[in-house]
Motif scaffolding. Structure first.
Motif, PDB file in Angstrom:
ATOM      1  N   LEU A  55      -7.131  -6.348  -4.539  1.00  0.00           N
ATOM      2  CA  LEU A  55      -8.195  -5.399  -4.199  1.00  0.00           C
ATOM      3  C   LEU A  55      -9.415  -5.742  -5.049  1.00  0.00           C
ATOM      4  CD1 LEU A  55      -6.486  -1.899  -3.779  1.00  0.00           C
ATOM      5  CD2 LEU A  55      -7.354  -3.450  -2.032  1.00  0.00           C
ATOM      6  N   CYS A  86      -3.470 -10.422   3.745  1.00  0.00           N
ATOM      7  CA  CYS A  86      -2.814  -9.367   4.521  1.00  0.00           C
ATOM      8  C   CYS A  86      -1.308  -9.455   4.347  1.00  0.00           C
ATOM      9  CB  CYS A  86      -3.187  -9.481   6.001  1.00  0.00           C
ATOM     10  SG  CYS A  86      -4.884  -8.983   6.325  1.00  0.00           S
ATOM     11  N   ARG A  89      -0.295  -8.337   0.807  1.00  0.00           N
ATOM     12  CA  ARG A  89      -0.402  -6.888   0.627  1.00  0.00           C
ATOM     13  C   ARG A  89       0.642  -6.137   1.436  1.00  0.00           C
ATOM     14  NH1 ARG A  89      -6.833  -7.279   1.461  1.00  0.00           N
ATOM     15  NH2 ARG A  89      -7.469  -7.610  -0.702  1.00  0.00           N
ATOM     16  N   PHE A  96      -2.264   5.156  -5.056  1.00  0.00           N
ATOM     17  CA  PHE A  96      -3.495   5.355  -5.818  1.00  0.00           C
ATOM     18  C   PHE A  96      -3.532   6.730  -6.477  1.00  0.00           C
ATOM     19  CE2 PHE A  96      -4.226   2.481  -2.325  1.00  0.00           C
ATOM     20  CZ  PHE A  96      -4.982   1.463  -2.876  1.00  0.00           C
ATOM     21  N   TRP A 102      -4.871   9.122   5.153  1.00  0.00           N
ATOM     22  CA  TRP A 102      -5.926   9.131   6.162  1.00  0.00           C
ATOM     23  C   TRP A 102      -6.001  10.510   6.792  1.00  0.00           C
ATOM     24  CZ3 TRP A 102      -2.577   4.545   7.415  1.00  0.00           C
ATOM     25  CH2 TRP A 102      -2.932   3.456   6.604  1.00  0.00           C
ATOM     26  N   HIS A 104      -7.443  11.893   9.279  1.00  0.00           N
ATOM     27  CA  HIS A 104      -7.457  12.141  10.728  1.00  0.00           C
ATOM     28  C   HIS A 104      -6.093  11.914  11.369  1.00  0.00           C
ATOM     29  CE1 HIS A 104      -7.954   7.886  10.152  1.00  0.00           C
ATOM     30  NE2 HIS A 104      -7.859   7.634  11.438  1.00  0.00           N
ATOM     31  N   GLU A 113       1.823   4.065  10.743  1.00  0.00           N
ATOM     32  CA  GLU A 113       0.671   3.233  11.130  1.00  0.00           C
ATOM     33  C   GLU A 113       0.844   1.754  10.743  1.00  0.00           C
ATOM     34  OE1 GLU A 113      -1.810   4.024  12.979  1.00  0.00           O
ATOM     35  OE2 GLU A 113      -3.097   2.276  12.705  1.00  0.00           O
ATOM     36  N   VAL A 118       0.879  -3.489  11.443  1.00  0.00           N
ATOM     37  CA  VAL A 118       0.860  -4.678  10.596  1.00  0.00           C
ATOM     38  C   VAL A 118       2.148  -5.488  10.750  1.00  0.00           C
ATOM     39  CG1 VAL A 118       0.666  -5.541   8.230  1.00  0.00           C
ATOM     40  CG2 VAL A 118      -0.702  -3.574   8.955  1.00  0.00           C
ATOM     41  N   ARG A 162       4.557   6.296   2.511  1.00  0.00           N
ATOM     42  CA  ARG A 162       3.790   5.425   3.399  1.00  0.00           C
ATOM     43  C   ARG A 162       3.877   3.968   2.925  1.00  0.00           C
ATOM     44  NH1 ARG A 162      -2.651   6.307   4.084  1.00  0.00           N
ATOM     45  NH2 ARG A 162      -2.595   5.784   1.862  1.00  0.00           N
TER      46      ARG A 162
ATOM     47  N   GLN B 122     -10.305   5.098   1.297  1.00  0.00           N
ATOM     48  CA  GLN B 122      -9.783   4.980   2.655  1.00  0.00           C
ATOM     49  C   GLN B 122      -9.631   3.520   3.062  1.00  0.00           C
ATOM     50  OE1 GLN B 122      -8.910   7.581   4.981  1.00  0.00           O
ATOM     51  NE2 GLN B 122      -8.789   8.626   3.021  1.00  0.00           N
ATOM     52  N   GLU B 124      -9.445   1.040   0.905  1.00  0.00           N
ATOM     53  CA  GLU B 124      -8.510   0.404  -0.025  1.00  0.00           C
ATOM     54  C   GLU B 124      -7.062   0.654   0.376  1.00  0.00           C
ATOM     55  OE1 GLU B 124      -9.476   1.460  -4.028  1.00  0.00           O
ATOM     56  OE2 GLU B 124     -10.991  -0.118  -4.128  1.00  0.00           O
ATOM     57  N   SER B 125      -6.757   1.887   0.805  1.00  0.00           N
ATOM     58  CA  SER B 125      -5.366   2.145   1.166  1.00  0.00           C
ATOM     59  C   SER B 125      -5.000   1.374   2.425  1.00  0.00           C
ATOM     60  CB  SER B 125      -5.114   3.650   1.325  1.00  0.00           C
ATOM     61  OG  SER B 125      -5.911   4.197   2.336  1.00  0.00           O
ATOM     62  N   ALA B 126      -5.968   1.182   3.334  1.00  0.00           N
ATOM     63  CA  ALA B 126      -5.694   0.388   4.534  1.00  0.00           C
ATOM     64  C   ALA B 126      -5.459  -1.078   4.155  1.00  0.00           C
ATOM     65  CB  ALA B 126      -6.847   0.500   5.525  1.00  0.00           C
ATOM     66  N   GLN B 127      -6.317  -1.601   3.286  1.00  0.00           N
ATOM     67  CA  GLN B 127      -6.154  -2.993   2.834  1.00  0.00           C
ATOM     68  C   GLN B 127      -4.831  -3.177   2.104  1.00  0.00           C
ATOM     69  OE1 GLN B 127      -9.757  -3.287   0.497  1.00  0.00           O
ATOM     70  NE2 GLN B 127     -10.631  -4.766   1.925  1.00  0.00           N
ATOM     71  N   MET B 131      -3.574  -4.289   6.256  1.00  0.00           N
ATOM     72  CA  MET B 131      -4.385  -4.275   7.472  1.00  0.00           C
ATOM     73  C   MET B 131      -5.533  -5.269   7.373  1.00  0.00           C
ATOM     74  SD  MET B 131      -4.850  -0.424   8.806  1.00  0.00           S
ATOM     75  CE  MET B 131      -3.450   0.673   8.968  1.00  0.00           C
ATOM     76  N   GLY B 132      -5.839  -5.894   8.511  1.00  0.00           N
ATOM     77  CA  GLY B 132      -7.007  -6.763   8.584  1.00  0.00           C
ATOM     78  C   GLY B 132      -8.251  -5.923   8.786  1.00  0.00           C
ATOM     79  N   GLN B 135      -8.426  -4.045  12.289  1.00  0.00           N
ATOM     80  CA  GLN B 135      -7.510  -2.893  12.347  1.00  0.00           C
ATOM     81  C   GLN B 135      -8.036  -1.749  11.498  1.00  0.00           C
ATOM     82  OE1 GLN B 135      -3.942  -4.800  10.991  1.00  0.00           O
ATOM     83  NE2 GLN B 135      -2.908  -4.474  12.945  1.00  0.00           N
ATOM     84  N   ARG B 139      -8.887   1.607  13.439  1.00  0.00           N
ATOM     85  CA  ARG B 139      -7.841   2.627  13.315  1.00  0.00           C
ATOM     86  C   ARG B 139      -8.136   3.646  12.213  1.00  0.00           C
ATOM     87  NH1 ARG B 139      -4.522   3.673  17.063  1.00  0.00           N
ATOM     88  NH2 ARG B 139      -3.195   4.557  15.446  1.00  0.00           N
ATOM     89  N   ILE B 140      -8.771   3.205  11.144  1.00  0.00           N
ATOM     90  CA  ILE B 140      -8.906   4.085   9.979  1.00  0.00           C
ATOM     91  C   ILE B 140     -10.352   4.558   9.787  1.00  0.00           C
ATOM     92  CG2 ILE B 140      -8.486   4.293   7.486  1.00  0.00           C
ATOM     93  CD1 ILE B 140      -5.979   3.777   9.236  1.00  0.00           C
ATOM     94  N   PRO B 143     -12.624   6.096  13.475  1.00  0.00           N
ATOM     95  CA  PRO B 143     -12.239   7.447  13.911  1.00  0.00           C
ATOM     96  C   PRO B 143     -12.754   8.542  12.976  1.00  0.00           C
ATOM     97  CG  PRO B 143     -10.363   5.969  14.070  1.00  0.00           C
ATOM     98  CD  PRO B 143     -11.460   5.204  13.369  1.00  0.00           C
ATOM     99  N   GLN B 144     -12.787   8.223  11.681  1.00  0.00           N
ATOM    100  CA  GLN B 144     -13.309   9.213  10.735  1.00  0.00           C
ATOM    101  C   GLN B 144     -14.829   9.310  10.829  1.00  0.00           C
ATOM    102  OE1 GLN B 144     -11.524   9.436   6.761  1.00  0.00           O
ATOM    103  NE2 GLN B 144     -10.209   7.747   7.349  1.00  0.00           N
TER     104      GLN B 144
END
Lengths: 269, 222
Positions: A55, A86, A89, A96, A102, A104, A113, A118, A162, B122, B124-127, B131-132, B135, B139-140, B143-144
Motif C-alpha cells: 500500500l 493484486c 494482496r 485497518f 464499504w 453501500h 465481494e 478477485v 472479510r 475505502q 485501501e481496503s479494496a486494494q 482488487m484491480g 474493479q 464496485r467500490i 457507487p459511493q
C-alpha cells in the motif's frame, strides 16, 4: 526457527520525500508465528506493515513471499507489476484501524465481494463460506444489515472476516483496536486470539501490550525506522535491553496516562 | 364566464397536439443530452485524476473552455461553425452534442468533488483485498460517489431541460420555438408563453420527484 520462512524481508527502506521512515528493516516470519510490533508513533511500524502488501511502495530492499521475489531498489528489474500486486494482496489479509467496510454494501456483500470478484468463487459457495464465518463471530443475524447499523467492534470483526474470506496465508493488523471504545476492544482481541490459536500467521501493530504478551510468540520493538529489539514476549517485554524500550513500556503501561505525562517547566498554569 | 373560457379554449385546442409533440421532443433531447453529459463528465473527471499528464491537461482544458464560454456560443460553434470544417450535423444532433458537451463539464466537476469525498480507506481496503483499479472504481468507489453527487446531478438535469430552449435558435422545433411560431400567428404571447412555462415546470418537477425517491433509496445504508 527451521525451514523456509513464509515471508522474508531484507533491508526494506521507505522514504517520503527527504524523510526516511524505514531505514533498512530485515525480518523473517515463519508460518504460524504471531508477531506483535510495538513502538512509539512515528517509529515506522505502520509504514512497515503497509509496505508488506505495498500500500506504500518501498524505496529499497527486497521481499520474498509465496514464490514472489520483489526488488524495490531504484531501477531494479523485479519491481512488482500491477497484476502481481493484486495477486500478492489477495493472499495477504489486512485489517485497518478505521475498519474501512464499504458502507453501500451489506455485511454479507462486504464479505463475499472479493472472493467472487478477485478469486472468482461461485456466488453460492462464497455466500455459504461467508455465512459460516459470520456465524462464527456471532454476527449471522446481521448479515443483511449495513455497516452503519453496527457497533465499532462489530464492524471491525466483520472487517477481519472479510479479510479471512480470501483465505490469506498471512494477516496484517494495523492498530485495529485503536479507534474502538474501550468496552469494544475485548471482542476484537479475542477474535484475533482465536485466529492465533488456530495457527494463522499474523503480523500486528498494536498498543495492547497485554495482548502482545499473552497471544503473540514474538515481539518486535521499532525505534526510529529500524528493529531495535526482537524476541520472545517474555524477554522483550519483561527484560527490555535498551533504555528506549524501557521508557516506551513505562509510558504505555502507565494506566493513568494523563497524570503520568511529565509537566515540563513552564507548562503548568 | 363559462362562455369566455369556452372561446379561449377553442383558440387553444388546435395547438394541443403540437404542444405535446414539442414537449416530447424536449424530453428526448434532454434525455439524450443528459446521457452524453454523464459520459463526458465521467471521462473528464477520471481524466483529471489520471496518471497521464495528457489526459489531465485535456480534461482541464475541456472544463475550463466550457465553463468559461456561453452555452449559446457553444451551440453556434457546433451547428454553424463545424460545417465550415466539413462536419455538417442536423439541428437535432448538433443540439444533443452541444448540450451534452456543455453539461459534461459541470458533471465532471461534480464527479471530481464526489470522488474526493470518498475516504482514502475505502480504496485501501479494496486494494488490500487484491482488487484491480477497474474493479475498485466500478464496485467500490463510483457507487459511493453516485450517492453523494445525486443532488447536484439532479440540478444539472433540470438545467439541461431548461437549456433545450436555446436550441430554438438553431431551428429545432422544441417547445420554445413552437410557441414562438404560434404566437407569430395568434398574437397571444401571454397565454402561450405561460402554457409553455407550465409544461417546462411539469417536466422539471417530475425530475425532482424522481431524484427524491432515488435519494431515499440510497439513504437506506446510512
Amino acid at each position: 526457527m527451521d525451514g523456509e520462512p513464509l515471508i522474508r524481508i531484507r533491508d526494506l527502506r521507505k522514504s517520503f520525500g527527504a524523510h526516511e521512515v524505514l531505514k533498512g528493516v530485515s525480518l523473517d516470519v515463519h508460518a504460524g508465528e504471531v508477531v506483535s510490533i510495538i513502538g512509539a508513533s512515528g517509529s515506522g511500524k505502520s509504514t512497515f506493515l503497509r509496505c508488506i502488501n505495498v500500500l506504500e511502495k518501498p524505496t529499497g530492499g527486497t521481499m520474498d513471499f509465496g514464490g514472489f521475489h520483489f526488488d524495490y531498489e531504484q531501477g531494479a528489474r523485479l519491481q512488482p507489476s500491477a497484476a502481481q500486486l493484486c495477486e500478492l494482496r489477495a493472499r495477504i489479509g489486512m485489517v485497518f484501524q478505521s475498519y474501512n467496510l464499504w458502507p453501500h454494501m451489506t455485511v454479507l456483500e462486504n464479505v463475499v465481494e472479493a472472493p467472487i470478484r478477485v478469486k472468482g468463487e461461485k456466488p453460492a459457495e462464497a455466500r455459504n463460506k461467508a455465512e459460516a464465518l459470520l456465524a462464527r463471530i456471532g454476527l449471522a443475524e446481521k448479515r443483511h444489515a449495513y455497516p452503519s447499523k453496527l457497533s465499532g467492534g462489530q464492524q471491525q470483526r466483520v472487517a477481519i472476516v472479510r479479510a479471512l474470506a480470501m483465505q490469506p496465508r498471512l494477516m496484517l493488523f494495523d492498530e485495529v483496536t485503536s479507534a474502538l471504545d474501550p468496552e469494544l476492544v475485548g471482542e476484537v482481541l479475542s477474535l484475533m486470539a482465536s485466529l492465533a490459536a488456530e495457527g494463522m500467521t499474523m503480523l500486528l501493530v498494536t498498543h495492547e501490550i497485554g495482548f502482545a504478551r499473552e497471544v503473540s510468540n514474538r515481539v518486535i520493538f521499532f525505534d526510529q525506522g529500524v528493529i531495535a529489539e526482537d524476541g520472545h514476549p517474555r524477554e522483550v517485554l519483561r527484560q527490555p535491553k535498551s533504555e528506549r524500550l524501557q521508557q516506551f513500556l513505562h509510558r504505555v503501561l502507565h494506566e493513568d496516562a494523563y497524570h503520568a505525562a511529565p509537566l515540563t517547566e513552564g507548562a503548568a498554569p | 364566464m363559462i362562455e369566455k373560457i369556452a372561446i379561449w379554449w377553442e383558440g387553444f385546442a388546435p395547438y394541443v397536439p403540437g404542444f405535446l409533440h414539442a414537449s416530447w421532443l424536449v424530453l428526448v433531447l434532454s434525455l439524450l443530452a443528459i446521457l452524453v453529459s454523464w459520459g463526458c463528465g465521467l471521462l473528464a473527471a477520471l481524466g483529471k485524476v489520471s496518471r497521464f499528464a495528457v489526459l489531465r491537461k485535456a480534461s482541464e482544458f475541456y472544463i475550463w473552455f466550457i465553463r468559461g464560454t456561453p452555452t449559446l456560443i457553444q451551440i453556434f460553434i457546433i451547428y454553424f461553425g463545424l460545417p465550415q470544417l466539413g462536419l455538417r450535423l442536423s439541428p437535432f444532433v448538433a443540439g444533443v452534442v452541444a448540450l451534452g458537451f456543455n453539461g459534461g463539464a459541470y458533471v465532471a466537476e461534480i464527479v471530481r468533488a464526489g470522488l474526493s469525498a470518498i475516504p482514502k480507506g475505502q480504496t485501501e481496503s479494496a486494494q488490500a483485498l487484491g482488487m484491480g483499479r477497474w474493479q475498485m472504481m466500478t464496485r467500490i468507489i463510483l457507487p459511493q460517489v453516485f450517492r453523494v453527487i445525486l443532488p447536484p446531478v439532479t440540478n444539472e438535469a433540470i438545467t439541461m431541460v431548461k437549456n433545450t430552449s436555446l436550441l430554438s435558435t438553431i431551428t429545432v422545433v422544441e417547445l420554445t420555438l413552437y410557441s414562438q411560431t404560434i404566437i407569430a400567428t395568434t398574437f397571444r404571447p401571454f397565454e402561450f408563453y405561460i402554457a409553455t412555462a407550465l409544461i417546462y415546470l411539469v417536466m422539471t418537477s417530475l425530475i425532482s420527484q424522481a431524484a427524491g425517491r432515488a435519494e431515499r433509496y440510497y439513504a437506506r445504508s446510512l
